[in-house]
Design an enzyme around this catalytic site. Structure first.
Site, PDB file in Angstrom:
ATOM      1  N   GLY A  13       2.276  -3.408  -2.284  1.00  0.00           N
ATOM      2  CA  GLY A  13       2.483  -4.636  -3.047  1.00  0.00           C
ATOM      3  C   GLY A  13       2.345  -5.913  -2.239  1.00  0.00           C
ATOM      4  CG  ASN A  15      -3.351  -7.775  -2.366  1.00  0.00           C
ATOM      5  OD1 ASN A  15      -3.991  -8.740  -1.977  1.00  0.00           O
ATOM      6  ND2 ASN A  15      -3.486  -6.567  -1.847  1.00  0.00           N
ATOM      7  CG  MET A 106      -4.170   2.930  -5.716  1.00  0.00           C
ATOM      8  SD  MET A 106      -5.677   2.058  -5.236  1.00  0.00           S
ATOM      9  CE  MET A 106      -6.516   3.374  -4.401  1.00  0.00           C
ATOM     10  CG  HIS A 128     -13.284  -2.894  -5.348  1.00  0.00           C
ATOM     11  ND1 HIS A 128     -12.625  -1.704  -5.101  1.00  0.00           N
ATOM     12  CD2 HIS A 128     -14.572  -2.697  -4.951  1.00  0.00           C
ATOM     13  CE1 HIS A 128     -13.474  -0.830  -4.601  1.00  0.00           C
ATOM     14  NE2 HIS A 128     -14.654  -1.402  -4.494  1.00  0.00           N
TER      15      HIS A 128
END
Ligand code: GRF
Length: 215
Positions: A13, A15, A106, A128
Site C-alpha cells: 500500500g 501507492n 493483483m 502499471h
C-alpha cells in the site's frame, strides 16, 4: 463537494499512502478516499488506511466462499471469478464513489465488475509499472530488466503508466506515463526501488488527471 474515491489494494500500500498523503489528507485537494478494499487479509495497506481513518474491507475470492482453494475445474474458477467480481462491484457502488483507483491490486477485473461501474459512470484506473503495450501482466519490472540485460530493450527504456481499466489486462487508454531509463550497472533491486519512487508521484498525478476527466 469532494471527489469520492475507492481504492483497491492487495499489498504493502505504498501507492495508497501517496494518495492518502497528497490527496486524502490535503485540505485543498477536495478528495476523500471513502474506502479501501483489499483481497489480501494481511495487506499492510489496510493498516495504512485505518491509521488515516479510512474505512476498510477485506474481500477475497476464496475466504468469502466463491472458490475452493484447490479448485482445478476451469469453468468453476471462471464462474467464481465472475460472481466475486459482480459482488465486488456492488460493494464499491454502495459507497457512491466518483472514481475507483487500483493501487497495487493483483486481481484481473472481469466485465462483471467493469460493466456495472461503467453503467454508473464510475471510471476505474490502474497503476502499471510498464509503458503502454509493453510487459502487460505480472513481473513487468523483472521482464523489462531481463530484456535490458540481454540488450534487447530499445533505448534501455521502460516506464510506468496510469491507465483506464478495460477487460484486456493493462491495455486501457493511458492517462499519464513516465519513462524510466535503466542505467548501466543498475541492479534489478535498484531499478525496482526507483520505479516505486516514481510510481508514488505518478499515481497522484494520474489520479488528479482522471478527476479532471470525470464525466
Ligand atoms: C506496485 O509496484 C505496482 O506497480 C504493482 O504492485 C506494486 C504495489 O505496491 N502492480 P504498493 O502495494 O502500492 O506498495
Amino acid at each position: 463537494m469532494s471527489t469520492r474515491i475507492t481504492c483497491l489494494i492487495s499489498g504493502n500500500g505504498s501507492n495508497l499512502q501517496a494518495l492518502i498523503d497528497n490527496l486524502h489528507n490535503s485540505s485543498t485537494s477536495g478528495v476523500e478516499i471513502v474506502r479501501v478494499i483489499s483481497n489480501a487479509k494481511n495487506a499492510y495497506g489496510l493498516q495504512r488506511a485505518q491509521k488515516a481513518g479510512i474505512p476498510t474491507h477485506y474481500f477475497n475470492l476464496i475466504n468469502n466462499g466463491y472458490k475452493k482453494a484447490k479448485e482445478t475445474d476451469q469453468d468453476k474458477i471462471e464462474r467464481a471469478r465472475e460472481s466475486y467480481d459482480a459482488d465486488l462491484a456492488s460493494l464499491v457502488i454502495q459507497d457512491s464513489p466518483h472514481l475507483v483507483v487500483c493501487a497495487g491490486w493483483m486481481h484481473i477485473l472481469a466485465p462483471t465488475f467493469l460493466d456495472p461501474l461503467k453503467a454508473q459512470g464510475i471510471p476505474v484506473i490502474n497503476l502499471h509499472p510498464a509503458l503502454p503495450g509493453m510487459y502487460d501482466g505480472i513481473n513487468a519490472i523483472g521482464r523489462a530488466y531481463t530484456d535490458f540485460t540481454n540488450g534487447t530493450l530499445q533505448d534501455n527504456k521502460t516506464g510506468i503508466m496510469i491507465h483506464y481499466v478495460i477487460s484486456e489486462v493493462d491495455r486501457g487508454t493511458p492517462i499519464t506515463t513516465r519513462d524510466i531509463i535503466i542505467k548501466q550497472g543498475e541492479t534489478l533491486e535498484q531499478l525496482t526501488a526507483r520505479v516505486h519512487e516514481n510510481e508514488h508521484e505518478l499515481i497522484v498525478e494520474g489520479t488528479k488527471k482522471a478527476i479532471l476527466e470525470l464525466p
